[in-house]
Scaffold this motif. Structure first.
Motif, short mmCIF file in Angstrom:
data_model
loop_
_atom_site.label_atom_id
_atom_site.label_comp_id
_atom_site.label_asym_id
_atom_site.label_seq_id
_atom_site.Cartn_x
_atom_site.Cartn_y
_atom_site.Cartn_z
N LEU A 58 56.91 -79.92 -48.38
CA LEU A 58 58.50 -78.51 -48.19
C LEU A 58 56.74 -77.44 -47.58
N SER A 59 55.84 -77.94 -48.53
CA SER A 59 54.69 -76.47 -47.73
C SER A 59 54.58 -76.80 -45.71
N VAL A 60 55.10 -77.27 -45.06
CA VAL A 60 55.07 -77.59 -44.01
C VAL A 60 56.70 -76.79 -43.74
N VAL A 61 57.25 -77.48 -44.31
CA VAL A 61 59.40 -76.51 -43.74
C VAL A 61 58.81 -75.12 -43.98
N ALA A 62 58.42 -74.71 -45.43
CA ALA A 62 58.59 -73.40 -45.92
C ALA A 62 57.50 -72.61 -44.66
N ALA A 63 56.54 -72.97 -44.57
CA ALA A 63 55.62 -72.58 -43.97
C ALA A 63 55.98 -72.40 -42.81
N GLY A 64 56.45 -73.44 -41.83
CA GLY A 64 57.35 -73.26 -40.24
C GLY A 64 58.19 -72.62 -40.39
N LEU A 65 58.98 -71.98 -41.31
CA LEU A 65 60.42 -71.08 -41.30
C LEU A 65 60.01 -69.58 -41.35
N TRP A 66 58.48 -70.10 -41.99
CA TRP A 66 58.36 -68.15 -42.46
C TRP A 66 57.83 -68.35 -40.71
N SER A 67 57.00 -68.98 -40.55
CA SER A 67 56.40 -68.90 -39.28
C SER A 67 57.03 -68.50 -38.05
N GLY A 68 57.60 -68.95 -38.25
CA GLY A 68 59.15 -68.59 -37.23
C GLY A 68 60.10 -66.94 -37.08
N LEU A 69 60.09 -66.54 -38.61
CA LEU A 69 60.81 -65.50 -39.12
C LEU A 69 59.88 -64.11 -38.37
N LEU A 70 58.32 -64.37 -38.97
CA LEU A 70 57.43 -63.70 -38.35
C LEU A 70 56.94 -63.54 -37.08
N LEU A 71 56.58 -64.86 -36.04
CA LEU A 71 56.73 -64.97 -35.18
C LEU A 71 58.27 -64.16 -33.81
N THR A 72 59.88 -63.80 -34.57
CA THR A 72 60.38 -63.19 -33.93
C THR A 72 60.26 -61.65 -34.70
N VAL A 73 60.05 -61.12 -35.30
CA VAL A 73 59.85 -59.90 -35.74
C VAL A 73 58.34 -59.75 -34.66
N THR A 74 56.83 -59.96 -34.36
CA THR A 74 56.75 -59.93 -34.13
C THR A 74 55.76 -59.78 -32.53
N THR A 75 57.53 -60.43 -31.71
CA THR A 75 57.42 -61.09 -29.74
C THR A 75 58.85 -60.00 -30.12
N ILE A 76 59.51 -59.78 -30.63
CA ILE A 76 60.83 -59.33 -30.32
C ILE A 76 60.65 -58.21 -30.74
N LEU A 77 60.63 -57.61 -32.13
CA LEU A 77 61.27 -56.45 -32.71
C LEU A 77 60.21 -55.64 -32.70
N HIS A 78 59.35 -56.46 -32.33
CA HIS A 78 57.86 -55.27 -32.52
C HIS A 78 57.85 -54.75 -30.75
N PRO A 79 58.17 -55.29 -29.77
CA PRO A 79 58.65 -54.37 -28.14
C PRO A 79 60.15 -54.03 -28.45
#
Length: 160
Positions: free
Chosen positions: A9-30
C-alpha cells in the motif's frame, strides 16, 4: 503478511501521489508560468478550490501515513531486517515532511494569499506567490518521489 500489505500500500499510495505531483510540476507549471497576473489568478481560482477539497488528496495522504506505519508494525512483529525498517521509516519521514507538513504549513497559507487576489487587480508582487507555489510543488514532488523509491526498495528487500 501485515508488513507485505503495508509495504504494498505504501508503494501504491506513493506512486499515485508521485504521478499527481509529476502532472502538476511538468504540465500545470508550464501552463501557468505562461499566464499573466490576471490569467494566473483566474486559473488558480478555478483550480485550487477543487484541488484542495478533492477526496483523492485526503485518501492518498491518509494512505501515505497509515500504510508505512502498518508496514513498520508488521516488520516489528516479524522481526524484519534493519535495512527494510530503515527504508520504510525514511519513506514515512519523507511523506510526513512533503505531502503533510509542506502542504499544511507552507502551501495552504500560500493558497489563501493567491485566492485572496482580485483577478482584475492582482498585487504587483504576484510572481512571488506563483514562484512559491511552484517551489513548494517541486519540494513535495521530490520528497514524494524519494518516498516512492524508498518504499519500493523496502518492498523489494523484504521479498528477498
Amino acid at each position: 503478511m501485515i508488513a507485505e500489505i503495508g509495504l504494498g500500500l505504501s508503494v501504491v499510495a506513493a506512486g499515485l501521489w508521485s504521478g499527481l505531483l509529476l502532472t502538476v510540476t511538468t504540465i500545470l507549471h508550464p501552463l501557468y508560468a505562461s499566464r499573466d497576473a490576471g490569467g494566473f489568478t483566474a486559473d488558480m481560482r478555478r483550480f485550487l478550490p477543487i484541488a484542495r477539497r478533492s477526496p483523492t488528496n485526503y485518501v492518498l495522504v491518509i494512505a501515505l501515513l497509515v500504510a508505512p506505519v502498518l508496514a513498520l508494525v508488521g516488520l516489528w512483529l516479524e522481526r524484519g531486517t534493519g535495512v527494510v525498517i530503515a527504508l520504510t521509516a525514511a519513506g514515512l519521514a519523507a511523506t510526513v515532511a512533503g505531502p503533510l507538513l509542506i502542504s499544511d504549513r507552507l502551501a495552504e497559507p500560500n493558497y489563501a494569499v493567491i485566492l485572496g487576489w482580485d483577478p482584475d487587480h492582482p498585487p504587483p508582487d504576484w510572481r512571488i506567490a506563483r514562484a512559491r507555489w511552484m517551489r513548494l510543488n517541486w519540494a513535495r514532488g521530490a520528497l514524494t518521489w524519494t518516498a516512492f523509491a524508498l518504499f519500493l526498495a523496502a518492498a523489494y528487500a523484504h521479498l528477498q
